[in-house]
Design a protein around this motif. Structure first.
Motif, PDB file in Angstrom:
ATOM      1  N   LEU A 291     -43.383  16.078 -15.287  1.00  0.00           N
ATOM      2  CA  LEU A 291     -41.990  16.155 -14.880  1.00  0.00           C
ATOM      3  C   LEU A 291     -41.801  15.143 -13.745  1.00  0.00           C
ATOM      4  N   PRO A 292     -41.363  13.918 -14.061  1.00  0.00           N
ATOM      5  CA  PRO A 292     -41.256  12.897 -13.023  1.00  0.00           C
ATOM      6  C   PRO A 292     -40.187  13.247 -11.988  1.00  0.00           C
ATOM      7  N   HIS A 293     -40.409  12.802 -10.748  1.00  0.00           N
ATOM      8  CA  HIS A 293     -39.412  13.067  -9.710  1.00  0.00           C
ATOM      9  C   HIS A 293     -38.076  12.460 -10.143  1.00  0.00           C
ATOM     10  N   GLY A 294     -37.010  13.164  -9.818  1.00  0.00           N
ATOM     11  CA  GLY A 294     -35.676  12.743 -10.216  1.00  0.00           C
ATOM     12  C   GLY A 294     -35.239  13.286 -11.564  1.00  0.00           C
ATOM     13  N   SER A 295     -36.171  13.865 -12.332  1.00  0.00           N
ATOM     14  CA  SER A 295     -35.800  14.368 -13.654  1.00  0.00           C
ATOM     15  C   SER A 295     -35.099  15.722 -13.550  1.00  0.00           C
ATOM     16  N   THR A 296     -34.214  15.957 -14.508  1.00  0.00           N
ATOM     17  CA  THR A 296     -33.490  17.219 -14.614  1.00  0.00           C
ATOM     18  C   THR A 296     -34.102  18.013 -15.754  1.00  0.00           C
ATOM     19  N   ARG A 297     -34.320  19.312 -15.526  1.00  0.00           N
ATOM     20  CA  ARG A 297     -34.949  20.144 -16.555  1.00  0.00           C
ATOM     21  C   ARG A 297     -34.622  21.615 -16.339  1.00  0.00           C
ATOM     22  N   ALA A 298     -34.795  22.373 -17.440  1.00  0.00           N
ATOM     23  CA  ALA A 298     -34.677  23.830 -17.425  1.00  0.00           C
ATOM     24  C   ALA A 298     -35.817  24.361 -18.287  1.00  0.00           C
ATOM     25  N   LEU A 299     -36.296  25.544 -17.955  1.00  0.00           N
ATOM     26  CA  LEU A 299     -37.366  26.188 -18.710  1.00  0.00           C
ATOM     27  C   LEU A 299     -36.858  27.535 -19.209  1.00  0.00           C
ATOM     28  N   ALA A 300     -37.220  27.870 -20.439  1.00  0.00           N
ATOM     29  CA  ALA A 300     -36.854  29.168 -20.996  1.00  0.00           C
ATOM     30  C   ALA A 300     -38.087  29.782 -21.643  1.00  0.00           C
ATOM     31  N   ALA A 301     -38.280  31.070 -21.406  1.00  0.00           N
ATOM     32  CA  ALA A 301     -39.400  31.789 -22.007  1.00  0.00           C
ATOM     33  C   ALA A 301     -38.985  32.349 -23.355  1.00  0.00           C
ATOM     34  N   GLY A 302     -39.943  32.396 -24.271  1.00  0.00           N
ATOM     35  CA  GLY A 302     -39.706  32.982 -25.581  1.00  0.00           C
ATOM     36  C   GLY A 302     -40.009  34.471 -25.576  1.00  0.00           C
ATOM     37  N   GLU A 303     -40.261  35.014 -26.755  1.00  0.00           N
ATOM     38  CA  GLU A 303     -40.480  36.456 -26.928  1.00  0.00           C
ATOM     39  C   GLU A 303     -41.718  36.980 -26.213  1.00  0.00           C
ATOM     40  N   GLN A 304     -42.721  36.121 -25.978  1.00  0.00           N
ATOM     41  CA  GLN A 304     -43.960  36.538 -25.313  1.00  0.00           C
ATOM     42  C   GLN A 304     -43.931  36.268 -23.812  1.00  0.00           C
TER      43      GLN A 304
ATOM     44  N   VAL B 135     -44.270  16.453 -10.912  1.00  0.00           N
ATOM     45  CA  VAL B 135     -44.901  17.753 -11.127  1.00  0.00           C
ATOM     46  C   VAL B 135     -45.616  17.732 -12.477  1.00  0.00           C
ATOM     47  N   LEU B 136     -46.847  18.242 -12.492  1.00  0.00           N
ATOM     48  CA  LEU B 136     -47.536  18.504 -13.751  1.00  0.00           C
ATOM     49  C   LEU B 136     -47.356  19.980 -14.065  1.00  0.00           C
ATOM     50  N   LEU B 137     -47.034  20.282 -15.323  1.00  0.00           N
ATOM     51  CA  LEU B 137     -46.839  21.652 -15.764  1.00  0.00           C
ATOM     52  C   LEU B 137     -47.758  21.880 -16.963  1.00  0.00           C
ATOM     53  N   LEU B 138     -48.678  22.833 -16.836  1.00  0.00           N
ATOM     54  CA  LEU B 138     -49.605  23.180 -17.908  1.00  0.00           C
ATOM     55  C   LEU B 138     -49.311  24.604 -18.359  1.00  0.00           C
ATOM     56  N   VAL B 139     -48.955  24.776 -19.627  1.00  0.00           N
ATOM     57  CA  VAL B 139     -48.680  26.111 -20.158  1.00  0.00           C
ATOM     58  C   VAL B 139     -49.999  26.828 -20.381  1.00  0.00           C
ATOM     59  N   LEU B 140     -50.139  28.000 -19.758  1.00  0.00           N
ATOM     60  CA  LEU B 140     -51.360  28.802 -19.865  1.00  0.00           C
ATOM     61  C   LEU B 140     -51.271  29.852 -20.962  1.00  0.00           C
ATOM     62  N   ALA B 141     -50.089  30.440 -21.130  1.00  0.00           N
ATOM     63  CA  ALA B 141     -49.923  31.508 -22.121  1.00  0.00           C
ATOM     64  C   ALA B 141     -48.455  31.648 -22.492  1.00  0.00           C
TER      65      ALA B 141
ATOM     66  N   GLY C   9     -55.673  22.414   4.910  1.00  0.00           N
ATOM     67  CA  GLY C   9     -56.078  21.025   4.785  1.00  0.00           C
ATOM     68  C   GLY C   9     -55.856  20.423   3.408  1.00  0.00           C
ATOM     69  N   ARG C  10     -55.162  21.133   2.523  1.00  0.00           N
ATOM     70  CA  ARG C  10     -54.973  20.632   1.157  1.00  0.00           C
ATOM     71  C   ARG C  10     -53.925  19.527   1.125  1.00  0.00           C
ATOM     72  N   GLN C  11     -54.017  18.672   0.112  1.00  0.00           N
ATOM     73  CA  GLN C  11     -53.030  17.620  -0.125  1.00  0.00           C
ATOM     74  C   GLN C  11     -52.119  17.964  -1.303  1.00  0.00           C
ATOM     75  N   LEU C  12     -52.453  19.045  -2.015  1.00  0.00           N
ATOM     76  CA  LEU C  12     -51.693  19.462  -3.195  1.00  0.00           C
ATOM     77  C   LEU C  12     -51.104  20.852  -2.998  1.00  0.00           C
ATOM     78  N   ASP C  13     -50.070  21.133  -3.763  1.00  0.00           N
ATOM     79  CA  ASP C  13     -49.569  22.485  -3.935  1.00  0.00           C
ATOM     80  C   ASP C  13     -49.728  22.827  -5.410  1.00  0.00           C
ATOM     81  N   ALA C  14     -50.023  24.067  -5.693  1.00  0.00           N
ATOM     82  CA  ALA C  14     -50.167  24.532  -7.073  1.00  0.00           C
ATOM     83  C   ALA C  14     -49.723  25.984  -7.135  1.00  0.00           C
TER      84      ALA C  14
ATOM     85  N   VAL D 167     -48.581  21.723 -10.564  1.00  0.00           N
ATOM     86  CA  VAL D 167     -49.333  21.022  -9.521  1.00  0.00           C
ATOM     87  C   VAL D 167     -48.508  19.829  -9.071  1.00  0.00           C
ATOM     88  N   HIS D 168     -48.386  19.666  -7.767  1.00  0.00           N
ATOM     89  CA  HIS D 168     -47.677  18.507  -7.218  1.00  0.00           C
ATOM     90  C   HIS D 168     -48.190  18.216  -5.814  1.00  0.00           C
TER      91      HIS D 168
END
Length: 143
Positions: A100-113, A72-78, A46-51, A120-121
């Protein structure tokens, strides 16, 4: 790490949705040797969101992609890393909240940790199967 998979409509009256604790994101982010990908997914009925809580191991990345339909909302935890978009690269660290607005182009890269984040969307509608016997209206029919 998640609450039971039962319905969130328990309690007095039996039909009133109740808030629920779902997981401890700090504990998820602190998992030693966590694999890449989703560590947790919102699965309540019954949820309206995905996370999702997602982990990218050190030095790995999510290639450039575009989400055409959903903000999409993106929250960095660690950890730490970077977000690359057509206007440049931005550093990511714990506590950074990014839209991250719909239609936007992006890439994510992790660092040493590595990089662990929550997304959430709005929930995507489920697949709909249509009858193969459905035909389009004829061009000569009055409508």
């Amino acid at each position: 790490m998640t609450a039971d998979d039962g319905d969130a409509t328990t309690g007095r009256g039996g039909d009133v949705p109740l808030p629920r604790m779902l997981c401890d994101t700090a504990a998820l982010a602190a998992l030693e040797g966590a694999s890449a990908g989703a560590l947790w997914r919102l699965a309540e009925s019954g949820r309206q969101l995905d996370a999702n809580v997602v982990r990218i191991p050190p030095g790995r990345q999510v290639d450039t992609h575009r989400e055409p339909d959903l903000d999409v909302l993106l929250l960095v935890l660690a950890g730490e890393g970077s977000l690359t978009a057509p206007d440049g690269t931005q550093p990511l660290r714990a506590g950074i909240l990014t839209w991250l607005p719909h239609g936007s182009t992006r890439a994510l890269a992790a660092g040493e940790q590595g990089l662990t984040y929550l997304t959430v969307h709005r929930r995507r509608p489920g697949m709909q199967i249509k009858s193969s016997g459905t035909t389009a209206p004829s061009a000569d029919r009055t409508q």
